[in-house]
Motif scaffolding. Structure first.
Motif, PDB file in Angstrom:
ATOM      1  N   TYR A 118       0.821  -1.212   0.000  1.00  0.00           N
ATOM      2  CA  TYR A 118       0.000   0.000   0.000  1.00  0.00           C
ATOM      3  C   TYR A 118       0.856   1.262   0.000  1.00  0.00           C
ATOM      4  N   ILE A 119       2.125   1.149   0.351  1.00  0.00           N
ATOM      5  CA  ILE A 119       3.047   2.270   0.148  1.00  0.00           C
ATOM      6  C   ILE A 119       3.362   2.411  -1.343  1.00  0.00           C
ATOM      7  N   ILE A 136       7.863   2.602  11.749  1.00  0.00           N
ATOM      8  CA  ILE A 136       8.111   3.963  11.241  1.00  0.00           C
ATOM      9  C   ILE A 136       7.584   4.159   9.818  1.00  0.00           C
ATOM     10  N   PRO A 137       8.017   3.353   8.820  1.00  0.00           N
ATOM     11  CA  PRO A 137       7.455   3.525   7.473  1.00  0.00           C
ATOM     12  C   PRO A 137       5.957   3.249   7.417  1.00  0.00           C
ATOM     13  N   ASN A 138       5.493   2.309   8.237  1.00  0.00           N
ATOM     14  CA  ASN A 138       4.070   1.985   8.227  1.00  0.00           C
ATOM     15  C   ASN A 138       3.224   3.142   8.742  1.00  0.00           C
ATOM     16  N   LEU A 139       3.661   3.780   9.824  1.00  0.00           N
ATOM     17  CA  LEU A 139       2.898   4.897  10.394  1.00  0.00           C
ATOM     18  C   LEU A 139       2.873   6.096   9.446  1.00  0.00           C
ATOM     19  N   ILE A 140       4.004   6.334   8.759  1.00  0.00           N
ATOM     20  CA  ILE A 140       4.039   7.423   7.765  1.00  0.00           C
ATOM     21  C   ILE A 140       3.002   7.154   6.675  1.00  0.00           C
ATOM     22  N   GLY A 190      -0.086  -0.854  14.309  1.00  0.00           N
ATOM     23  CA  GLY A 190       0.900   0.167  14.004  1.00  0.00           C
ATOM     24  C   GLY A 190       2.138  -0.410  13.348  1.00  0.00           C
ATOM     25  N   LEU A 191       2.393  -1.712  13.554  1.00  0.00           N
ATOM     26  CA  LEU A 191       3.550  -2.352  12.915  1.00  0.00           C
ATOM     27  C   LEU A 191       3.234  -2.775  11.486  1.00  0.00           C
ATOM     28  N   LEU A 212      12.213  -0.074   2.851  1.00  0.00           N
ATOM     29  CA  LEU A 212      12.629  -0.038   4.255  1.00  0.00           C
ATOM     30  C   LEU A 212      11.771  -0.967   5.103  1.00  0.00           C
ATOM     31  N   PHE A 213      10.450  -0.898   4.928  1.00  0.00           N
ATOM     32  CA  PHE A 213       9.562  -1.777   5.705  1.00  0.00           C
ATOM     33  C   PHE A 213       9.893  -3.242   5.450  1.00  0.00           C
TER      34      PHE A 213
END
Length: 465
Positions: free
Chosen positions: A142-143, A439-443, A296-297, A157-158
């Protein structure tokens, strides 16, 4: 300073930040933002979510090629989240933060329901098919598909952090938990001596590796068939044992509930002054809640993306149910067992699964250690399976589907050293990579919150019509 000491020091600093105040504030902040944007869908639509998720338990649906049924998908996700964190993590939160930590665990779970709802909804909406015809999805997809090419580095990164985390968090430490539980149960009955432990653990490690390999190499369909049977069994077994403790100690329940609520804001009054910081109480409750339900992860959405469902929001409702079952039900039950059983809690000192087991044995006697060992084995084994799928998807995204089998072979073999070695530093490093995934997931969740709102409104507007 030797190399290992340097690694430990650097990892400790990074870990302290990842699971410290800034990261927790981000996780809670994103959860609150998503809740506000969706009009607190986890509250307004809670009854609807439960009706439309538990109902799938009793249905018998065939999933399409390369997919899982909705129930299999949520069981696979629960296999990854319902683990030793529900037993050892809760015990640690209470011991270090006091009973009030349970209250803050509830708060993080309430917001986490919406975070997981958003993750799962996006994972299904932006999923795609791989070369083998299997459905693949999760934060990296989804990113990639939701934010465009300019954000591809964030997806990489994720996937990279996820690939590194699975060997420790998902396998080695879980295999170690399995052999420890079996060793303890056998030693209690004089069936295992100290001289036999090394050989026994090696044999157990090989058996675990063999079983994990048979399941994971069978593909996503076999993973789904195993988890839909294993997860309900282990959850029901644990809940029945836990409810028995509460029934036999019902007179202590009002006092325990008071200590949880009052202790959240005045922990010193409940812990005899040992835990005097309300902030420490909040920190432990939130951190252990997040570590347990993984809201969140983004990892659980990888399994949900495989569900044979047309409406993303329909599967997103399973995300609400997943956090509810993991934290509100199982973690709360663990906390109540510890606090209602009358087993001594040494506040201010680290504790783990032994405190939870002591709560059960205090009420039932030593024989229950066998059932607790069985429950812990099921919890840990299911986590190995669930995280095996997560790792495979991360490796496939980074390289290609041809890299899956070599990864699986390596992942399976990690269970052997995991069962036989001391994993202190490895656990800490794996926990760090686990947190880095957030971190990348929350962004992405923040940037795609508008998409979540649009999909949610469209779905419920259609239901109303």
């Amino acid at each position: 300073m030797d190399f290992l000491s340097m690694v430990e020091q650097v990892n400790g600093a990074v870990n302290g930040f990842i699971w410290g105040v800034p990261a927790m504030a981000c996780i809670i902040g994103v959860g609150l933002w998503l809740s506000l944007c969706t009009g607190f869908v986890q509250l307004r639509r809670f009854g609807y979510a439960i009706r439309h998720t538990l109902g799938k338990v009793f249905g018998r649906h065939q999933a399409g090629e390369g997919m899982l049924t909705q129930f299999q998908a949520v069981c696979t996700a629960l296999a990854g989240t319902v683990g030793t964190g529900n037993i050892a993590g809760v015990a640690g939160a209470i011991a270090i933060g006091g009973p009030g930590a349970v209250f803050w665990m509830w708060v993080s779970a309430f917001l986490g329901m919406c975070t997981k709802f958003a993750e799962v909804t996006l994972a299904v909406h932006f999923r795609e098919y791989n070369a083998q015809g299997d459905v693949v999805g999760g934060p990296m997809y989804y990113i990639k598909n939701g934010l465009g090419k300019g954000w591809h580095w964030l997806a990489v990164l994720f996937a990279l952090f996820g690939m590194l985390a699975v060997f420790g968090t998902g396998n080695a430490t879980q295999a170690n938990t399995i052999v420890s539980a079996i060793d303890t149960a056998l030693a209690n009955y004089g069936l295992l001596t100290e001289d036999m432990t090394g050989t026994a653990n090696l044999v157990l490690g090989c058996v675990i590796a063999l079983l994990v390999g048979l399941i994971l190499f069978g593909g996503v369909k076999r993973i789904g068939r195993v988890t839909e049977k294993l997860v309900p069994f282990m959850v029901v077994l644990y809940i029945v044992l836990g409810i028995g403790v509460l029934v036999l100690n019902w007179e202590r329940m009002p006092g325990v509930l008071y200590s949880i609520i009052y202790g959240a804001f005045n922990p010193a009054a409940v812990t005899g002054g040992v835990v005097g910081s309300a902030f420490l109480c909040l920190q432990k409750g939130v951190a252990r809640g997040i570590f347990s339900n993984e809201a969140g992860l983004g990892t659980g959405s990888i399994a949900h993306a495989c569900a044979d469902v047309g409406q993303p929001v329909q599967q997103g409702l399973f995300g609400i149910f997943e956090v509810f079952a993991d934290t509100i039900v199982i973690c709360t039950l663990t906390a109540l067992v510890i606090l209602c059983s009358g087993t001594p809690v040494v506040y201010g000192e680290a504790a783990g699964a032994e405190l939870t087991i002591a709560g059960f044995t205090e009420v039932y006697g030593g024989w229950v250690s066998i059932l607790m060992a069985l429950a812990m084995c099921c919890f840990a084994f299911s986590t190995i399976i669930g995280w095996g799928l997560y790792g495979a998807r991360c490796v496939e995204f980074l390289f290609s589907s041809r890299a899956i089998k070599p990864f699986m072979a390596l992942y399976v073999l990690v269970a052997i050293p995991g069962a036989t070695l001391d994993l202190g530093l490895l656990w800490s490093i794996a926990e760090t990579f686990n947190g880095l995934m957030a971190i990348p997931n929350l962004i992405a969740l923040l940037l795609l919150s508008g998409t979540v709102v649009r999909l949610t409104r469209a779905y419920f507007a259609g239901e109303k019509a």
